[in-house]
Design an enzyme around this catalytic site. Structure first.
Site, PDB file in Angstrom:
ATOM      1  NE  ARG A 121      84.219 -21.476   6.227  1.00 43.58           N
ATOM      2  CZ  ARG A 121      85.528 -21.582   5.958  1.00 43.58           C
ATOM      3  NH1 ARG A 121      86.221 -20.528   5.614  1.00 43.58           N
ATOM      4  NH2 ARG A 121      86.129 -22.756   6.018  1.00 43.58           N
ATOM      5  CB  CYS A 166      74.048 -16.803   6.731  1.00 44.68           C
ATOM      6  SG  CYS A 166      73.638 -18.533   6.493  1.00 44.68           S
ATOM      7  CG  LEU A 177      90.366  -8.151   9.270  1.00 42.94           C
ATOM      8  CD1 LEU A 177      91.733  -7.886   9.896  1.00 42.94           C
ATOM      9  CD2 LEU A 177      89.490  -6.912   9.416  1.00 42.94           C
ATOM     10  CE  LYS A 218      68.612 -17.177   6.746  1.00 45.16           C
ATOM     11  NZ  LYS A 218      68.704 -17.435   8.172  1.00 45.16           N
TER      12      LYS A 218
HETATM   13  N1  LIG Z   1      73.247 -21.887   3.719  1.00 48.86           N
HETATM   14  C1  LIG Z   1      74.156 -21.717   4.657  1.00 48.86           C
HETATM   15  O1  LIG Z   1      75.335 -21.490   4.392  1.00 48.86           O
HETATM   16  C2  LIG Z   1      73.772 -21.812   6.112  1.00 48.86           C
HETATM   17  C3  LIG Z   1      74.773 -21.899   7.084  1.00 48.86           C
HETATM   18  C4  LIG Z   1      74.404 -22.010   8.431  1.00 48.86           C
HETATM   19  C5  LIG Z   1      73.054 -22.002   8.767  1.00 48.86           C
HETATM   20  N2  LIG Z   1      72.104 -21.908   7.810  1.00 48.86           N
HETATM   21  C6  LIG Z   1      70.687 -21.959   8.205  1.00 48.86           C
HETATM   22  O2  LIG Z   1      70.171 -23.252   7.909  1.00 48.86           O
HETATM   23  C7  LIG Z   1      68.794 -23.165   7.520  1.00 48.86           C
HETATM   24  C8  LIG Z   1      68.606 -23.811   6.166  1.00 48.86           C
HETATM   25  O3  LIG Z   1      69.321 -23.067   5.217  1.00 48.86           O
HETATM   26  P1  LIG Z   1      69.600 -23.617   3.744  1.00 48.86           P
HETATM   27  O4  LIG Z   1      70.507 -22.641   3.088  1.00 48.86           O
HETATM   28  O5  LIG Z   1      69.983 -25.054   3.823  1.00 48.86           O
HETATM   29  O6  LIG Z   1      68.104 -23.518   3.136  1.00 48.86           O
HETATM   30  P2  LIG Z   1      67.551 -24.049   1.729  1.00 48.86           P
HETATM   31  O7  LIG Z   1      66.500 -23.095   1.338  1.00 48.86           O
HETATM   32  O8  LIG Z   1      68.700 -24.324   0.816  1.00 48.86           O
HETATM   33  O9  LIG Z   1      66.893 -25.467   2.081  1.00 48.86           O
HETATM   34  C9  LIG Z   1      65.738 -25.662   2.815  1.00 48.86           C
HETATM   35  C10 LIG Z   1      65.063 -26.947   2.339  1.00 48.86           C
HETATM   36  O10 LIG Z   1      64.011 -27.292   3.249  1.00 48.86           O
HETATM   37  C11 LIG Z   1      62.931 -27.852   2.492  1.00 48.86           C
HETATM   38  N3  LIG Z   1      61.723 -27.802   3.320  1.00 48.86           N
HETATM   39  C12 LIG Z   1      61.046 -26.734   3.783  1.00 48.86           C
HETATM   40  N4  LIG Z   1      60.018 -27.121   4.555  1.00 48.86           N
HETATM   41  C13 LIG Z   1      60.047 -28.475   4.616  1.00 48.86           C
HETATM   42  C14 LIG Z   1      59.247 -29.471   5.243  1.00 48.86           C
HETATM   43  N5  LIG Z   1      58.225 -29.140   6.031  1.00 48.86           N
HETATM   44  N6  LIG Z   1      59.557 -30.767   5.046  1.00 48.86           N
HETATM   45  C15 LIG Z   1      60.598 -31.109   4.264  1.00 48.86           C
HETATM   46  N7  LIG Z   1      61.379 -30.219   3.655  1.00 48.86           N
HETATM   47  C16 LIG Z   1      61.125 -28.920   3.814  1.00 48.86           C
HETATM   48  C17 LIG Z   1      62.905 -27.010   1.244  1.00 48.86           C
HETATM   49  O11 LIG Z   1      62.218 -27.652   0.183  1.00 48.86           O
HETATM   50  C18 LIG Z   1      64.416 -26.848   0.964  1.00 48.86           C
HETATM   51  O12 LIG Z   1      64.902 -27.898   0.154  1.00 48.86           O
HETATM   52  C19 LIG Z   1      68.450 -21.677   7.571  1.00 48.86           C
HETATM   53  O13 LIG Z   1      67.871 -21.381   8.799  1.00 48.86           O
HETATM   54  C20 LIG Z   1      69.802 -21.005   7.445  1.00 48.86           C
HETATM   55  O14 LIG Z   1      69.838 -19.734   8.059  1.00 48.86           O
HETATM   56  C21 LIG Z   1      72.431 -21.826   6.493  1.00 48.86           C
END
Ligand SMILES: NC(=O)c1ccc[n+]([C@@H]2O[C@H](COP(=O)([O-])OP(=O)(O)OC[C@H]3O[C@@H](n4cnc5c(N)ncnc54)[C@H](O)[C@@H]3O)[C@@H](O)[C@H]2O)c1
Length: 440
Positions: free
Chosen positions: A154, A263, A253, A266
């Site tokens: 989280r 998250c 709750l 989406k």
């Molecule tokens: N944010 C959360 O709390 C959370 C929690 C659990 C799961 N997730 C999942 O994790 C994934 C990432 O989420 P996030 O919030 O970290 O995303 P984000 O948008 O903060 O970060 C993604 C990063 O990936 C980089 N990127 C994209 N394509 C790339 C490539 N080909 N090579 C190198 N870098 C590249 C982007 O520049 C960006 O910095 C998502 O699928 C999300 O659903 C997120």
């Protein structure tokens, strides 16, 4: 073990830093030169408590580095993580896999030796098989396995969640990949944090099912809150009484203005879409999505009532706009629905948020950013607590009320009470799932 982490966002950066703290050698890669520049200077591009110190410690120890160059990061790595974004695809609610597949292709083009390609991004069921096909097609002679390792951290508590998880999920197809995954997480399994090894599809499904369930739980209590307001019950007492039942639990709750964030919105949409594609409609999840939108809109009506029926000409102080405290993340925050309605209705909106301005400026046009909550409330007609940052939990309500032209408060996180508000001199107070008051 050497690891390459593709993506230095909220998940990739936290995971990379924490893996290096476990003792692994981690190279974090991003496409965004600005992010890599900052990271190389020792600056953290996101706000996540404790991350800067842990990052500095591991860079200093020589276990953590940052680069734009994927080829060098992959060289000698036993595991390459894909931690790129999977936003909602325009139009159909499906998760957009463009970034995941691009990363898979790049890995295929650059990897030379056996490697486990681990998807940490949240991806629909079947994506890891697609990743495998993509790599095979681009580099038919490469020896590799894929693994699904969804992340449950989280924002705001990300380091603790990564270091002390309820469980780690690893979906694999081979013993070799299972060995690599177990090795990666050994520092956790040694301390009895469970590593659940599953098949690929189950791992992918666990993540969506978990998030949809949590979104349902929040939406359920938000709907109960709306009923509490009509029948004179107090949702805080109801939550407490419900949550003490071990079968229910007290987490998720807390009634509020509707879920948001990077998250739940989406992932619920993506799960609904996966259900439609397989002719198994996810009716509960679809309803949750609809009800959550209604809840956010209900907040606008609440604020309108506190403004005497119209926002026109009113000055409103909005305390907190990030989707929750301790993050700078504004993705799908309820503020993005609520604030434009106020601005559009003719209100002057002043926004105060400890970390939200950097992201929020572009997303909330027409508002004034003010650092101090009391200055934001000066001569205002309404103050709204929208995100429960610690800074807004212990406000001097008397001071706040005294500064206002019309001392009215909307407490959309149930931080205060009618008693607190009356004692401080507020003339109207409303919250979620509890009776408010309005002086005639
Ligand atoms: N944010 C959360 O709390 C959370 C929690 C659990 C799961 N997730 C999942 O994790 C994934 C990432 O989420 P996030 O919030 O970290 O995303 P984000 O948008 O903060 O970060 C993604 C990063 O990936 C980089 N990127 C994209 N394509 C790339 C490539 N080909 N090579 C190198 N870098 C590249 C982007 O520049 C960006 O910095 C998502 O699928 C999300 O659903 C997120």
């Amino acid at each position: 073990m050497k690891i390459a982490m593709i993506g230095t966002g909220y998940v990739g950066l936290v995971s990379g830093v924490c893996f290096s703290d476990f003792g692994h050698d981690v190279v974090c890669v991003d496409k965004d030169p600005k992010k890599i520049d900052m990271l190389e200077r020792g600056e953290v591009p996101i706000y996540e408590p404790g991350l800067d110190a842990l990052m500095a410690k591991n860079v200093e120890a020589g276990r953590l580095s940052f680069t734009l160059d994927l080829a060098s990061a992959i060289e000698g790595a036993e595991a390459v993580f894909i931690a790129v974004g999977t936003p909602t695809r325009r139009g159909d609610g499906h998760a957009d896999l463009t970034y995941v597949m691009a990363a898979a292709t790049e890995i295929a083009e650059m990897a030379k030796d056996y490697v486990v390609v681990v998807t940490k991004s949240t991806v629909p069921v079947g994506t890891n098989r697609q990743v495998k096909q993509t790599i095979k097609k681009a580099n038919p002679t490469l020896e590799f396995d894929v693994a699904s390792n969804p992340e449950f951290l989280r924002e705001g508590a990300a380091i603790d969640d990564f270091m002390r998880p309820d469980r780690v999920v690893a979906g694999v197809q081979s013993d070799k990949a299972a060995d690599v995954m177990n090795e990666l997480y050994r520092p956790l399994s040694l301390r009895d944090f469970p590593v659940v090894v599953t098949d690929l599809e189950s791992a992918e499904m666990i993540k969506y099912a978990a998030n949809a369930f949590l979104a349902t739980k929040i939406t359920f209590i938000n709907e109960i809150a709306a009923l509490c307001e009509k029948v004179g019950a107090d949702v805080k007492q109801v939550s407490k009484g419900m949550g003490m039942d071990g079968r229910i639990g007290d987490k998720f709750l807390h009634a509020g203005p509707g879920y948001g964030g990077s998250c739940f919105p989406k992932d619920t949409k993506a799960l609904a879409r996966i259900g439609q594609e397989h002719a198994v409609p996810m009716q509960i999840t679809e309803t949750v999505i609809t009800v959550n939108e209604e809840i956010k809109r209900r907040m606008i009506t609440k604020l309108e009532d506190l403004c005497g029926g119209s926002f026109n000409g009113k000055t409103i102080a909005m305390l907190g706009v990030t989707f929750k405290p301790d993050t700078d993340d504004m993705r799908d925050a309820p503020a993005l629905t609520i604030v434009p309605a106020l601005v559009g209705g003719g209100a002057k909106v002043r926004v105060c948020d400890p970390q939200g301005q950097h992201e929020g400026e572009a997303l909330l046009p027409g508002v004034h950013w003010i650092e101090d909550p009391y200055k934001a409330a000066q001569n205002a007609d309404l103050v709204v607590v929208l995100t429960e940052w610690n800074e807004f939990r212990g406000l001097n309500l008397k001071k706040l009320a005294n500064k206002m032209a019309v001392p009215h408060m909307a407490d959309l996180r149930n931080v205060y009470s009618v008693k607190d508000a009356k004692r401080a001199g507020f003339e109207a107070y409303d919250s979620i799932g509890r009776m408010g008051f309005m002086k005639d």
